[in-house]
Design a protein around this motif. Sequence first.
Motif, mmCIF file in Angstrom:
data_model
loop_
_atom_site.group_PDB
_atom_site.id
_atom_site.type_symbol
_atom_site.label_atom_id
_atom_site.label_comp_id
_atom_site.label_asym_id
_atom_site.label_seq_id
_atom_site.Cartn_x
_atom_site.Cartn_y
_atom_site.Cartn_z
ATOM 1 N N GLY A 265 0.832 -1.197 0.000
ATOM 2 C CA GLY A 265 0.000 0.000 0.000
ATOM 3 C C GLY A 265 0.865 1.244 0.000
ATOM 4 O O GLY A 265 2.081 1.184 0.256
ATOM 5 N N THR A 266 0.243 2.371 -0.299
ATOM 6 C CA THR A 266 1.010 3.614 -0.375
ATOM 7 C C THR A 266 0.175 4.805 0.069
ATOM 8 O O THR A 266 -1.055 4.795 -0.030
ATOM 9 C CB THR A 266 1.506 3.845 -1.817
ATOM 10 N N TYR A 267 0.854 5.810 0.575
ATOM 11 C CA TYR A 267 0.213 7.109 0.849
ATOM 12 C C TYR A 267 0.606 8.032 -0.286
ATOM 13 O O TYR A 267 1.619 8.723 -0.216
ATOM 14 C CB TYR A 267 0.637 7.622 2.230
ATOM 15 N N GLU A 268 -0.169 7.990 -1.326
ATOM 16 C CA GLU A 268 0.186 8.643 -2.578
ATOM 17 C C GLU A 268 0.099 10.165 -2.497
ATOM 18 O O GLU A 268 -0.714 10.706 -1.755
ATOM 19 C CB GLU A 268 -0.696 8.115 -3.721
ATOM 20 N N HIS A 269 0.953 10.806 -3.288
ATOM 21 C CA HIS A 269 0.970 12.266 -3.309
ATOM 22 C C HIS A 269 -0.317 12.822 -3.934
ATOM 23 O O HIS A 269 -0.898 13.793 -3.464
ATOM 24 C CB HIS A 269 2.191 12.738 -4.087
ATOM 25 N N ASN A 270 -0.734 12.160 -4.999
ATOM 26 C CA ASN A 270 -1.920 12.606 -5.739
ATOM 27 C C ASN A 270 -3.167 12.036 -5.056
ATOM 28 O O ASN A 270 -3.909 11.246 -5.623
ATOM 29 C CB ASN A 270 -1.781 12.074 -7.176
ATOM 30 N N LYS A 392 -9.561 20.199 5.615
ATOM 31 C CA LYS A 392 -9.313 19.550 4.319
ATOM 32 C C LYS A 392 -7.864 19.764 3.880
ATOM 33 O O LYS A 392 -7.158 18.821 3.505
ATOM 34 C CB LYS A 392 -10.281 20.108 3.272
ATOM 35 N N ALA A 393 -7.411 21.013 3.944
ATOM 36 C CA ALA A 393 -6.035 21.309 3.504
ATOM 37 C C ALA A 393 -5.012 20.530 4.328
ATOM 38 O O ALA A 393 -4.066 19.947 3.794
ATOM 39 C CB ALA A 393 -5.770 22.812 3.622
ATOM 40 N N LYS A 394 -5.229 20.492 5.628
ATOM 41 C CA LYS A 394 -4.240 19.852 6.509
ATOM 42 C C LYS A 394 -4.304 18.328 6.427
ATOM 43 O O LYS A 394 -3.275 17.649 6.541
ATOM 44 C CB LYS A 394 -4.447 20.313 7.956
ATOM 45 N N VAL A 395 -5.521 17.789 6.258
ATOM 46 C CA VAL A 395 -5.633 16.328 6.143
ATOM 47 C C VAL A 395 -4.923 15.859 4.872
ATOM 48 O O VAL A 395 -4.190 14.864 4.887
ATOM 49 C CB VAL A 395 -7.119 15.890 6.178
ATOM 50 N N ILE A 396 -5.103 16.598 3.790
ATOM 51 C CA ILE A 396 -4.415 16.227 2.532
ATOM 52 C C ILE A 396 -2.904 16.318 2.742
ATOM 53 O O ILE A 396 -2.144 15.419 2.376
ATOM 54 C CB ILE A 396 -4.883 17.148 1.381
ATOM 55 N N GLU A 397 -2.467 17.421 3.360
ATOM 56 C CA GLU A 397 -1.031 17.610 3.603
ATOM 57 C C GLU A 397 -0.477 16.466 4.458
ATOM 58 O O GLU A 397 0.572 15.893 4.167
ATOM 59 C CB GLU A 397 -0.840 18.947 4.335
ATOM 60 N N ASN A 398 -1.213 16.121 5.493
ATOM 61 C CA ASN A 398 -0.757 15.075 6.398
ATOM 62 C C ASN A 398 -0.735 13.710 5.702
ATOM 63 O O ASN A 398 0.200 12.928 5.870
ATOM 64 C CB ASN A 398 -1.684 15.042 7.619
ATOM 65 N N TYR A 399 -1.762 13.436 4.899
ATOM 66 C CA TYR A 399 -1.828 12.143 4.203
ATOM 67 C C TYR A 399 -0.619 11.989 3.288
ATOM 68 O O TYR A 399 0.045 10.956 3.281
ATOM 69 C CB TYR A 399 -3.128 12.070 3.399
ATOM 70 N N ARG A 400 -0.334 13.048 2.545
ATOM 71 C CA ARG A 400 0.803 12.989 1.608
ATOM 72 C C ARG A 400 2.126 12.756 2.317
ATOM 73 O O ARG A 400 3.071 12.247 1.742
ATOM 74 C CB ARG A 400 0.928 14.325 0.870
ATOM 75 N N ARG A 401 2.193 13.234 3.555
ATOM 76 C CA ARG A 401 3.460 13.171 4.279
ATOM 77 C C ARG A 401 3.509 12.010 5.265
ATOM 78 O O ARG A 401 4.416 11.927 6.071
ATOM 79 C CB ARG A 401 3.651 14.475 5.072
ATOM 80 N N ARG A 402 2.524 11.144 5.188
ATOM 81 C CA ARG A 402 2.398 10.079 6.197
ATOM 82 C C ARG A 402 3.705 9.309 6.369
ATOM 83 O O ARG A 402 4.101 8.990 7.468
ATOM 84 C CB ARG A 402 1.266 9.159 5.754
#
Length: 803
Positions: A265-270, A392-402
Motif C-alpha cells: 500500500g502507499t500514501y500517494e501524493h496525488n 481539508k487542507a491539513k488532512v491532505i497535507e498530512n496524508y501525503r506526508r504520512r
Amino acid sequence: MKTEVRAVVIGGGVVGCSILYHLAKIGWSDVVLLDKNQLTSGSTWHAAGGMHTFNGDANVSKLQKYTIDLYRELEELTGQSCGIHHNGGLMLAANEGEMDYLRLVASRARYLSMETEIIPVAEAKRRNVLIEEKYFTGALWRSDGGHVDPWGTTHAYAAAARKLGAEVYQYTKVTGLSQRPDGSWDVSTDKGSIHAEHVVNAGGLWAREVGRMVGIELPVLAMEHHYIVTDAIPELEGLEREIINTTDFSGEIYVRQEGKGALLGTYEHNCTPWSVDHTPDDFHTQLLPDNFDRIAPELEVGFEHFPAVGRAGIKKSINGPFTFAPDGNPLVGPVKGLPNFWVACAVMAGFSQGGGIGLTLSRWMAEGDPGADIMAMDVARFGIFATPRYTKAKVIENYRRRFRLAFPNEELPDARPLRRTPIYGRLEKAGAVFGANFGLEHALWFAPEGVELTENPTYRRSNAFPHVKAECLAVREAVGIYETSNYGKYEIEGKGARAWLDKLLACKLPKPGRMAIAPMLNKEGRIVGDLSVACLDRDRYLLIGSGFAEAFHMRWFWLQNPPADVHVRSAASTLTGFSVAGPNARTLMQRLVREDLSPDAFKLFAVKETAVGLSPVIFSRAGFTGELGYEMWTTPDFQATLYDEIFEAGRDLGLKHFGGRALSSLRLEKAYGSFNKDFRPDYTPAETGLDLFVDFKKEGFTGRDAVLAEREKGPKKRFAVLEVDTDTEVIGYEPILKRGEVVGHVTSGGYGHYVSKSLAIGYVKAEHYEDGGEFAIDIFGEDRPAILRKAPLHDPNGGRLRG
Ligand SMILES: Cc1cc2nc3c(=O)[nH]c(=O)nc-3n(C[C@H](O)[C@H](O)[C@H](O)COP(=O)(O)OP(=O)(O)OC[C@H]3O[C@@H](n4cnc5c(N)ncnc54)[C@H](O)[C@@H]3O)c2cc1C
C-alpha cells in the motif's frame, strides 16, 4: 433493547467496540453499543490490519504497545481469533536523514523499553526477501507489530464486552441526540429511544454527522486509500516464517505478506479526499472504484524497491476511505459545553491505537481523568481555527506526508497564513521566518538581510543556528523584543473570581497589582497548567499560559464549573502582546511609561494597567528569558502603534527582534520548563520543581491531598537540566543513562547560545538527582556524556532578573 443505561457508544468499528469493552472492564457493565449496520461495516472491515508502536508522542506509543499486547488477552478471554501475525517491523532508510530518524526511533525505544535494532540492509533483506538492497542504506528492526484480522479483532472486543455484561445492538441507527437539564442524554434511534448518562461518538466515517447532531463540526475528513494484494510470489515459497512487515520511507510504501503473496500500500501524493461535506448514509461494507492512475507513480517505485512484488500479478485491490484529523492523530475526549458527550474519532490507525483509546476514554469517563497526558490525541488540541476548509487542507497535507520524515524544526505550509496579528507585515519585513501555533503565525527567528527566509528541515543544527545565536546575545547583552500574542490568555472576572481561582490554582493568589506563577493541578496532583496569574483588581484577573493549549485550558476551566458570578473568557484573539527583555529593557520602557520603573518601585511580578506610549496596556515586569524584562498586553487595534513606538524608543539601545527559537534557548539556560514538553499531566509539582509555587497552607485547592501526600513521601523523579557533550541537540524522549541503565528521559533541549553549551531538560530518578552527577544521553545511537546541573546555567542567583 435496554432503555436506561450508563453509556451509549455510537459506532461498532474497532474503536467503538474497544471502548465498549474497556467501559465494561472498568465496571460499567450497564453500557450498550449501537451500530446502524453490522459491526466493522464502516472503515474497519477493509483495513489492512497493520499494527505498530511508533508515534511522535511517547505516551501514544505506550498506548499503541498496550493495544498490540491486548490482542492475545482478548483471544484467551473470548476464544475469538484476532488473526494475529506477530511479524515485527522493518523500517528502511534510503539516506542519512532517514537513518537519523531510525536512530532517533531506536533511542526513544530504549527509553520505552521496546526492542529495536539498527541493522544493515543485507540483514534487512534476510528478514524480508522482497527488498531490493541497492535502494537502501540501513534499516531498523523492531520486535513488536505485525498485523491482525480486522473482523476477528473487532468481534473479539465485542465478545469480551458482552461477557462483562455490555450489549451490542446492530442495525440500530442513532437519529438524534438531545440533552436533559441534568446533563444526561436521550438517544433517539430507529428502534426507539434510550436514556443514557453518557454518549460516545465513535462514528468513524460518520463521526462528523454524529457531531452535527449536537451542534459541533469535528475537524475530521476521510481520504481514499489504496492497497493491492498479489498472487503467490515464488520468493516467498519455502520460507520458515512470514516476512517482516516493512515500511519504505523513500518509496512511501508499506509491504507485508498476505498468504503466499504480498500486500503493498502507499500514501500517494496525488491523493483524494472522500465525501468532503457529508458521508453517504448507506456506505456500508462498500469499496470505492480502483484508481491505479492515482497511485501509479508510487507503485512504480514500489515495484523497483520490491521487484518480486512487481513481477507478481495483482489478485485483489482495495480502495477504501478512512478518517484523519488535521495532524493525523485521533480526536479523543470530552467536548467543552457538552457535558457527558465524548468523542473517539479520526482514528487512522485503529489496529495500533484502538485498545489504547478504549483504555484512555474509559478511565476519563469513569474516573474523570485519562490516566496520563494524552494531549497528542486530545480533541482539545484544535480550536475554532480548524474550520472544514482548514481540515481539508491539513488532512491532505498530512496524508501525503504520512511516510515522509517529520523534522523537529519543520513547519508545514498548507492553510497558512491563517491567524495573523496586525504586525505580521512588519515582522515579515524584518525577516521573520514564521511558524504556526494554534493557527497563529509567530516569528521563529529573523533572517538578516541577504539570508534566505527558510530553515532547512533537519534533526541536527539548521541554517538558523548563527542567527538565533545573534538574537540570544542581543537579549543577554542589550535588549530584544518578542511578540507574545501566541501565548494563551484568559480573563477571569466577577465577584466570585478570587474564590474560584483560589480553588483552581495551587499558588497563593497575588494581591492587586501583583502576579504569581500558578501551577494548576488535577485531582491526582499532576500539572494541567503552568500559568501565571495577574491580579488587576480584586475581581479581575489575567491568566497567561501556553497558546496551543487554549482549547484544552478553556475546557478545563469549564469542567471546574465556574459559578454564575465568575466570567471566564479566552483572550486568544482580543489581546496581543510583547516581551521586551535585556539589560537595556528598563531604559527603553521608561521612555514610554510614566510610572517609575526603578527596581524598588516596579519590582519583579508587578503589574499595572497603564499607557505605554500612546497605547493602553496591561504592563508587567515578567518574562521567560531570565533577563530584566517586561511583558505587555494590548488590544489588536493598538498593537502596531505600540510596536512602532517601542522600536523608535529602542533604536539607540541595540533593540533587536528575537523569535521562538531564541526564547527556547534562553529559557533552557534558566532551566525554565515548557508546558506540554517538560510540564505535562504526567508530572507532579515536586517532580517538576513547581512545588516552590504551591501554597501548601491553602485549603481546598484542586490536587491538594495528592500534593500533600507526595510531599510526605518525596518525588520519585526530578526535573533536571543536563549539559551535554555533543554537536547534535536532543529532540525529546531520548533515554538518560547511568552506567548503561535507563534512569530517566529527555523532555526537551537545544543549544544554550549564551552559555555556549548543548542542554537537555528531562527527568531522572530521584536517587540520581545530584549536582555534577554524570550521565549519558543516547543521541542518534551514541551515548553522549551529560552532567546534571542543579542550578540554572545562566544567572543562577537571579540577580539579573530581579535587578
Ligand atoms: C484501505 C485501508 C487500509 C487500512 N489499513 C489499516 C491498517 O493497516 N492498520 C490500521 O490500524 N488501520 C488501517 N486502516 C484504518 C482503519 O480502518 C481505521 O483506523 C478504523 O477502521 C477506524 O475505526 P472506527 O471504529 O473509528 O470507524 P468505523 O470502522 O468507520 O466505524 C464506525 C461505525 O459507526 C457506525 N455509525 C456511524 N454513525 C452511526 C449512527 N448514527 N448510528 C449508529 N451507528 C453509527 C457505522 O455504522 C460504523 O460501523 C485502513 C483503512 C483503509 C480504508
